[in-house]
Design a protein around this motif. Structure first.
Motif, mmCIF file in Angstrom:
data_model
loop_
_atom_site.group_PDB
_atom_site.id
_atom_site.type_symbol
_atom_site.label_atom_id
_atom_site.label_comp_id
_atom_site.label_asym_id
_atom_site.label_seq_id
_atom_site.Cartn_x
_atom_site.Cartn_y
_atom_site.Cartn_z
ATOM 1 N N ILE A 108 30.432 40.265 -15.564
ATOM 2 C CA ILE A 108 29.427 39.932 -16.565
ATOM 3 C C ILE A 108 28.791 41.247 -17.020
ATOM 4 O O ILE A 108 28.012 41.855 -16.295
ATOM 5 C CB ILE A 108 28.359 38.975 -16.001
ATOM 6 N N ASP A 109 29.152 41.671 -18.218
ATOM 7 C CA ASP A 109 28.785 43.007 -18.695
ATOM 8 C C ASP A 109 27.575 42.960 -19.618
ATOM 9 O O ASP A 109 27.535 42.155 -20.558
ATOM 10 C CB ASP A 109 29.973 43.622 -19.445
ATOM 11 N N ILE A 110 26.596 43.808 -19.335
ATOM 12 C CA ILE A 110 25.448 43.981 -20.226
ATOM 13 C C ILE A 110 25.204 45.463 -20.444
ATOM 14 O O ILE A 110 25.604 46.294 -19.627
ATOM 15 C CB ILE A 110 24.155 43.320 -19.671
ATOM 16 N N ASP A 111 24.546 45.796 -21.546
ATOM 17 C CA ASP A 111 24.203 47.186 -21.805
ATOM 18 C C ASP A 111 22.922 47.541 -21.066
ATOM 19 O O ASP A 111 22.221 46.679 -20.524
ATOM 20 C CB ASP A 111 24.068 47.437 -23.308
ATOM 21 N N ASP A 153 30.773 39.099 -22.098
ATOM 22 C CA ASP A 153 29.545 39.632 -22.677
ATOM 23 C C ASP A 153 28.341 38.884 -22.113
ATOM 24 O O ASP A 153 28.076 37.743 -22.481
ATOM 25 C CB ASP A 153 29.594 39.513 -24.199
ATOM 26 N N GLY A 154 27.606 39.553 -21.227
ATOM 27 C CA GLY A 154 26.474 38.915 -20.569
ATOM 28 C C GLY A 154 25.201 38.916 -21.387
ATOM 29 O O GLY A 154 24.169 38.411 -20.918
ATOM 30 N N THR A 155 25.240 39.481 -22.607
ATOM 31 C CA THR A 155 24.043 39.459 -23.454
ATOM 32 C C THR A 155 23.902 38.140 -24.197
ATOM 33 O O THR A 155 22.865 37.891 -24.815
ATOM 34 C CB THR A 155 24.064 40.622 -24.468
ATOM 35 N N LYS A 156 24.931 37.305 -24.153
ATOM 36 C CA LYS A 156 24.874 35.999 -24.799
ATOM 37 C C LYS A 156 24.001 35.044 -23.977
ATOM 38 O O LYS A 156 23.562 35.368 -22.877
ATOM 39 C CB LYS A 156 26.286 35.425 -24.952
ATOM 40 N N THR A 157 23.780 33.860 -24.500
ATOM 41 C CA THR A 157 23.005 32.867 -23.764
ATOM 42 C C THR A 157 23.747 32.459 -22.500
ATOM 43 O O THR A 157 24.974 32.619 -22.400
ATOM 44 C CB THR A 157 22.762 31.614 -24.613
ATOM 45 N N ILE A 158 23.011 31.923 -21.550
ATOM 46 C CA ILE A 158 23.618 31.477 -20.293
ATOM 47 C C ILE A 158 24.747 30.486 -20.563
ATOM 48 O O ILE A 158 25.827 30.572 -19.958
ATOM 49 C CB ILE A 158 22.557 30.860 -19.373
ATOM 50 N N GLU A 159 24.520 29.553 -21.472
ATOM 51 C CA GLU A 159 25.540 28.538 -21.753
ATOM 52 C C GLU A 159 26.794 29.158 -22.347
ATOM 53 O O GLU A 159 27.911 28.767 -21.998
ATOM 54 C CB GLU A 159 24.977 27.464 -22.687
ATOM 55 N N LYS A 160 26.627 30.131 -23.241
ATOM 56 C CA LYS A 160 27.801 30.773 -23.846
ATOM 57 C C LYS A 160 28.578 31.580 -22.810
ATOM 58 O O LYS A 160 29.814 31.570 -22.805
ATOM 59 C CB LYS A 160 27.375 31.656 -25.012
#
Length: 199
Positions: free
Chosen positions: A134-137, A180-187
């Motif tokens: 789960i990738d975030i910036d 892409d972990g910047t999306k909503t939890i559901e996405k």
């Protein structure tokens, strides 16, 4: 990574990512999802078996060698339980040995091949079958940060190296899937499910 002949031949699933990526939440949701069909055991590192090492690691800062061996001791302590659970169903782990490669390897500059061999010894060659990264910036990580433990309080440059390390691991190993972990939890969760169902 071993080839599977049927869906449940992938039994050891790890969620990875830098701190505040949301991996813990997604791991819990995915465990609930799989538990409809399979026996599922949710675990985490540090602390797969005992909270002793987790308390030691998160309550104070250690030098990088001490930190490494504490993580390895925790992993070696928990591996027998994980192996037992794998005979009974699916294990979903919030972090795995790949965290050591990312944090102590790329983050702290310890040789990756050396760390890999140490982890082979600590785990009796038990590696995850599937890894969801789960990738975030770094800006997202900072926005999500509140109170920080001993690991989370390390420098932003450290976490930059860790994130870059994770992405290099994802390029290296074909059992990694980057989300892409910047999306909503559901996405994020739905993408994990879609990837799982495509395997």
């Amino acid at each position: 990574m071993r080839q599977k002949n049927k869906k449940n031949s992938y039994k050891y699933i790890a969620f990875e990512g830098i701190d505040k990526s949301g991996k813990t939440t997604i791991a819990e949701k995915f465990a609930d999802y799989l538990s409809i069909e399979y026996p599922v055991f949710l675990t985490k590192e540090p602390g797969a078996k005992s909270g002793v090492f987790r308390d030691l690691l998160l309550s104070q800062r250690w030098n990088k060698k001490t930190e490494l061996f504490l993580f390895l001791a925790d992993r070696a302590d928990g591996v027998e339980l994980i192996k037992k659970r794998l005979t009974e169903g699916i294990v979903i782990s919030d972090r795995s040995l790949y965290s050591t490669l990312a944090y102590q390897g790329y983050g702290e500059g310890i040789d990756i091949d050396f760390l890999t061999e140490l982890n082979r010894f600590a785990t009796d060659n038990l590696f995850p079958d599937v890894v969801f990264l789960i990738d975030i910036d770094l800006d997202t990580m900072k926005k999500r940060s509140s109170q920080a433990d001993a690991i989370e309080s390390k420098s932003i440059e450290f976490f930059k190296r860790v994130r870059e390390g994770y992405l290099r691991l994802a390029d290296r190993f074909d059992n990694f899937f980057v989300i892409d972990g910047t999306k909503t939890i559901e996405k994020v969760f739905n993408q994990v499910v879609d990837i799982w169902n495509s395997l």
